[in-house]
Design a protein around this motif. Structure first.
Motif, PDB file in Angstrom:
ATOM      1  N   VAL A  80     -37.717  47.533  32.688  1.00 35.40           N
ATOM      2  CA  VAL A  80     -36.968  46.306  32.269  1.00 35.40           C
ATOM      3  C   VAL A  80     -36.540  46.781  33.705  1.00 35.40           C
ATOM      4  CG1 VAL A  80     -35.451  47.464  31.111  1.00 35.40           C
ATOM      5  CG2 VAL A  80     -35.931  45.213  30.965  1.00 35.40           C
ATOM      6  N   LEU A  81     -36.434  47.719  33.888  1.00 36.05           N
ATOM      7  CA  LEU A  81     -35.362  48.662  35.450  1.00 36.05           C
ATOM      8  C   LEU A  81     -35.421  47.161  36.617  1.00 36.05           C
ATOM      9  CD1 LEU A  81     -35.869  52.272  35.822  1.00 36.05           C
ATOM     10  CD2 LEU A  81     -33.632  51.395  35.830  1.00 36.05           C
ATOM     11  N   LEU A  82     -36.625  46.884  36.975  1.00 37.86           N
ATOM     12  CA  LEU A  82     -36.943  45.512  37.683  1.00 37.86           C
ATOM     13  C   LEU A  82     -35.502  44.771  37.562  1.00 37.86           C
ATOM     14  CD1 LEU A  82     -40.197  44.626  37.130  1.00 37.86           C
ATOM     15  CD2 LEU A  82     -39.756  45.925  38.828  1.00 37.86           C
ATOM     16  N   ALA A  83     -34.404  44.937  36.128  1.00 35.99           N
ATOM     17  CA  ALA A  83     -33.787  43.482  36.755  1.00 35.99           C
ATOM     18  C   ALA A  83     -32.835  43.635  37.534  1.00 35.99           C
ATOM     19  CB  ALA A  83     -33.151  43.895  34.433  1.00 35.99           C
ATOM     20  N   PRO A  84     -31.507  44.877  37.202  1.00 35.16           N
ATOM     21  CA  PRO A  84     -30.739  45.383  37.817  1.00 35.16           C
ATOM     22  C   PRO A  84     -31.030  45.208  39.848  1.00 35.16           C
ATOM     23  CG  PRO A  84     -31.506  47.138  36.667  1.00 35.16           C
ATOM     24  CD  PRO A  84     -32.095  46.269  36.041  1.00 35.16           C
ATOM     25  N   ILE A 122     -32.991  36.351  34.644  1.00 35.64           N
ATOM     26  CA  ILE A 122     -33.843  36.155  33.211  1.00 35.64           C
ATOM     27  C   ILE A 122     -34.615  35.150  32.533  1.00 35.64           C
ATOM     28  CG2 ILE A 122     -33.087  35.368  30.988  1.00 35.64           C
ATOM     29  CD1 ILE A 122     -29.577  35.986  31.849  1.00 35.64           C
ATOM     30  N   LEU A 123     -34.899  33.559  33.748  1.00 38.24           N
ATOM     31  CA  LEU A 123     -35.993  33.321  33.202  1.00 38.24           C
ATOM     32  C   LEU A 123     -37.415  33.346  33.487  1.00 38.24           C
ATOM     33  CD1 LEU A 123     -36.290  29.881  32.187  1.00 38.24           C
ATOM     34  CD2 LEU A 123     -36.655  29.214  34.943  1.00 38.24           C
ATOM     35  N   ILE A 124     -37.415  34.172  34.956  1.00 35.55           N
ATOM     36  CA  ILE A 124     -38.544  34.374  35.232  1.00 35.55           C
ATOM     37  C   ILE A 124     -39.116  36.380  34.620  1.00 35.55           C
ATOM     38  CG2 ILE A 124     -39.431  35.891  37.965  1.00 35.55           C
ATOM     39  CD1 ILE A 124     -38.009  33.492  39.288  1.00 35.55           C
ATOM     40  N   LEU A 125     -37.748  36.810  34.479  1.00 35.38           N
ATOM     41  CA  LEU A 125     -38.242  38.058  33.726  1.00 35.38           C
ATOM     42  C   LEU A 125     -39.110  38.156  32.651  1.00 35.38           C
ATOM     43  CD1 LEU A 125     -36.040  40.899  34.677  1.00 35.38           C
ATOM     44  CD2 LEU A 125     -38.197  40.815  35.327  1.00 35.38           C
ATOM     45  N   ALA A 126     -37.881  36.782  31.725  1.00 33.16           N
ATOM     46  CA  ALA A 126     -38.110  37.059  30.607  1.00 33.16           C
ATOM     47  C   ALA A 126     -39.271  35.902  30.501  1.00 33.16           C
ATOM     48  CB  ALA A 126     -37.339  35.632  29.577  1.00 33.16           C
ATOM     49  N   THR A 127     -39.818  34.794  30.969  1.00 30.34           N
ATOM     50  CA  THR A 127     -41.044  34.075  31.008  1.00 30.34           C
ATOM     51  C   THR A 127     -42.467  34.879  31.728  1.00 30.34           C
ATOM     52  OG1 THR A 127     -39.784  32.515  31.630  1.00 30.34           O
ATOM     53  CG2 THR A 127     -42.517  31.808  31.628  1.00 30.34           C
ATOM     54  N   ALA A 156     -36.286  38.801  21.000  1.00 33.46           N
ATOM     55  CA  ALA A 156     -35.557  40.197  21.738  1.00 33.46           C
ATOM     56  C   ALA A 156     -35.626  40.472  22.832  1.00 33.46           C
ATOM     57  CB  ALA A 156     -36.503  41.109  21.083  1.00 33.46           C
ATOM     58  N   ILE A 157     -36.784  40.032  23.422  1.00 33.38           N
ATOM     59  CA  ILE A 157     -36.930  40.003  24.825  1.00 33.38           C
ATOM     60  C   ILE A 157     -35.931  39.300  25.631  1.00 33.38           C
ATOM     61  CG2 ILE A 157     -38.644  39.798  26.703  1.00 33.38           C
ATOM     62  CD1 ILE A 157     -40.709  40.389  24.922  1.00 33.38           C
ATOM     63  N   TRP A 158     -36.231  37.577  25.161  1.00 29.81           N
ATOM     64  CA  TRP A 158     -34.566  37.414  26.044  1.00 29.81           C
ATOM     65  C   TRP A 158     -33.321  38.197  26.279  1.00 29.81           C
ATOM     66  CZ3 TRP A 158     -35.650  32.310  28.555  1.00 29.81           C
ATOM     67  CH2 TRP A 158     -36.832  32.185  28.810  1.00 29.81           C
ATOM     68  N   LEU A 159     -33.285  38.611  24.910  1.00 24.48           N
ATOM     69  CA  LEU A 159     -32.185  39.096  24.225  1.00 24.48           C
ATOM     70  C   LEU A 159     -31.653  39.743  25.777  1.00 24.48           C
ATOM     71  CD1 LEU A 159     -30.941  38.539  20.851  1.00 24.48           C
ATOM     72  CD2 LEU A 159     -29.438  38.139  23.178  1.00 24.48           C
ATOM     73  N   VAL A 165     -29.354  41.741  32.540  1.00 29.62           N
ATOM     74  CA  VAL A 165     -29.203  40.897  33.629  1.00 29.62           C
ATOM     75  C   VAL A 165     -27.689  40.950  34.049  1.00 29.62           C
ATOM     76  CG1 VAL A 165     -29.361  38.822  35.177  1.00 29.62           C
ATOM     77  CG2 VAL A 165     -30.917  39.905  34.186  1.00 29.62           C
ATOM     78  N   SER A 166     -27.159  40.954  33.072  1.00 30.93           N
ATOM     79  CA  SER A 166     -25.340  40.565  32.918  1.00 30.93           C
ATOM     80  C   SER A 166     -24.280  41.487  32.839  1.00 30.93           C
ATOM     81  CB  SER A 166     -25.238  40.023  31.482  1.00 30.93           C
ATOM     82  OG  SER A 166     -25.346  40.409  30.121  1.00 30.93           O
ATOM     83  N   ILE A 167     -25.754  42.604  32.506  1.00 29.91           N
ATOM     84  CA  ILE A 167     -24.202  43.675  33.026  1.00 29.91           C
ATOM     85  C   ILE A 167     -24.091  44.232  34.836  1.00 29.91           C
ATOM     86  CG2 ILE A 167     -24.340  46.483  33.328  1.00 29.91           C
ATOM     87  CD1 ILE A 167     -24.098  46.195  30.057  1.00 29.91           C
TER      88      ILE A 167
END
Lengths: 258, 172
Positions: A80-84, A122-127, A156-159, A165-167
């Motif tokens: 999930v570190l990929l998100a930032p 969000i869409l790409i990572l969660a999908t 829970a994963i999407w959240l 991503v929001s932070i």
């Protein structure tokens, strides 16, 4: 309406050509699938039992699929570190290279622009993560998880990703710096992981900050599994935090000079 | 084209994972004493090679290979191995190092008892003998699907370009 959709399509094309150009998207897909399969195939396939603890045999058979899901999900704690990093590439870098000026020559609102950029992460990572789970289950699981468990995990994963991503988006629009976004995201992630290892940390706080871990603990009924009320409340609060952080980001982005 | 590339990459990753981790050994330990017997439940998809040795080097034990559901019913309901139908059984042995045949993908159990009711700490290693064929074939299907999407979208693009080129030449 049609013109608006066409503008959105153009924006998405630009995003896929710039922020998600080859091989960024393909690399992210490869990393996420590899991580999930690695944990599932290496550590998710066995458990001990004893006639001294007969219940564990019964529980294990009932929970083999949740246990395998839990093992696979462990990889996403790090991934999930990929998100930032992706938010930094998508939202913060255009401040540095001035690409927002080009973006804003298009007849699109700033709100739409930021919403597209952050929403796409969000869409790409969660999908991709959801697909990794849905594809691995029929291939590698001897017993299937229940639909309710699967639904809870996916929500829970999407959240969890939306929270990260929001932070990161808030940090990106506030600092306008790529490195600050990455470092800020890593700091939040570290705090989050420390909270998981902290003895006596309130389960509601864990659900709010790390819905994915709380949900996996819940489906295997692990030592730190939250009660259902905490889980429900935590997921709602987590969603509200995501919405508030995005609203803050949009307000700051509206007033920011690019 | 992009979707095809992603699907192809995912397929290749699944193939690589099946080859690299599909026959990753499972290891664990099992403690038996008095009338308490124990074992290991695992998910397997092909024949396995099993190694079992007592951690202190000696001791007599019996080993049973069971279907997971059978193990569950027998151990939970009866607290005994006697009513189970083992797929294979090895009694009064001091160690085990051999290949066991499995009927197919499923949950299996290795169940240990101590005939002499002594305390034994057994080290168990289970080595799957073949790559995980189900994951491997799934990966091949997904990679092929990706290739089909890439080739067909490339063909469509070429056809469209040729048509545009034809129209331009005609109008000139």
């Amino acid at each position: 309406m049609r013109a608006r959709l066409r503008r959105l399509y153009s924006l998405l094309r630009i995003e896929f050509g710039v922020s998600w150009r080859f091989p960024i998207l393909e690399g992210v897909a490869a990393i996420l699938f590899f991580g999930f399969l690695l944990n599932t195939l290496v550590s998710g396939m066995k458990a001990n039992f004893s006639t001294g603890y007969t219940q564990s045999v019964f529980n294990f058979l009932d929970r083999l699929a949740p246990m395998m899901l839990h093992s696979g999900m462990m990889s996403f704690n790090a991934l999930v570190l990929l998100a930032p990093i992706l938010v930094a590439i998508s939202v913060a870098r255009p401040f540095e290279d001035g690409f927002y000026r080009t973006h804003l020559t298009l007849p699109v609102k700033r709100l739409t622009l930021l919403f597209t950029k952050a929403g796409l992460v969000i869409l790409i990572l969660a999908t991709l993560i959801s697909s990794a789970i849905m594809i691995t289950i029929p291939l590698a699981y001897p017993l299937l998880p229940t639909a309710a468990d699967l639904f809870l995990i996916i929500v829970a994963i999407w959240l969890f990703i939306a929270l990260q991503v929001s932070i990161s988006t808030l940090i990106a629009v506030q600092t306008k710096k790529l490195t600050a976004t990455v470092i800020g995201g890593i700091v939040f992630w570290s705090v989050n992981m420390s909270l998981l290892g902290l003895e006596g940390a309130p389960s509601l706080a864990i659900v709010i900050l790390n819905p994915m871990n709380a949900a996996t603990e819940f489906i295997i009924q692990g030592f730190r599994a939250p009660v259902i009320e905490d889980l429900q409340l935590g997921l709602v609060v987590s969603l509200m935090i995501v919405v508030v952080l995005f609203i803050l980001s949009f307000v700051i982005f509206e007033r920011t000079e690019v | 084209m992009r979707l095809g590339k992603i699907v192809f990459v995912v397929g290749v990753v699944i193939i690589a994972s099946a080859l690299m981790f599909g026959n990753y050994p499972l290891s664990g330990s099992s403690i038996v004493y008095d009338d308490t017997s124990s074992g290991i439940i695992f998910s397997a998809y092909s024949d396995i090679h099993v190694e079992v040795i007592p951690n202190d080097g000696n001791g007599v034990f019996s080993m049973y290979l069971l279907d997971g559901i059978d193990a569950n019913n027998t151990v939970v309901q009866n607290k005994s191995i006697t009513l189970a139908t083992p797929l294979a059984q090895f009694e009064n042995i001091t160690s085990f190092d051999d290949t066991l045949m499995l009927p197919g993908l499923g949950v299996y159990a290795l169940y240990f008892t101590s005939p002499e009711s002594e305390f034994l700490n057994l080290h168990i290693s289970v080595y799957p003998l073949h790559a995980n064929l189900r994951v491997l074939s799934g990966g091949i299907v997904i990679a092929s699907l990706g290739l089909i999407i890439i080739v067909s979208s490339w063909g469509l693009k070429k056809k469209r370009n040729d048509e545009c080129l034809g129209q331009t030449t005609n109008s000139v």
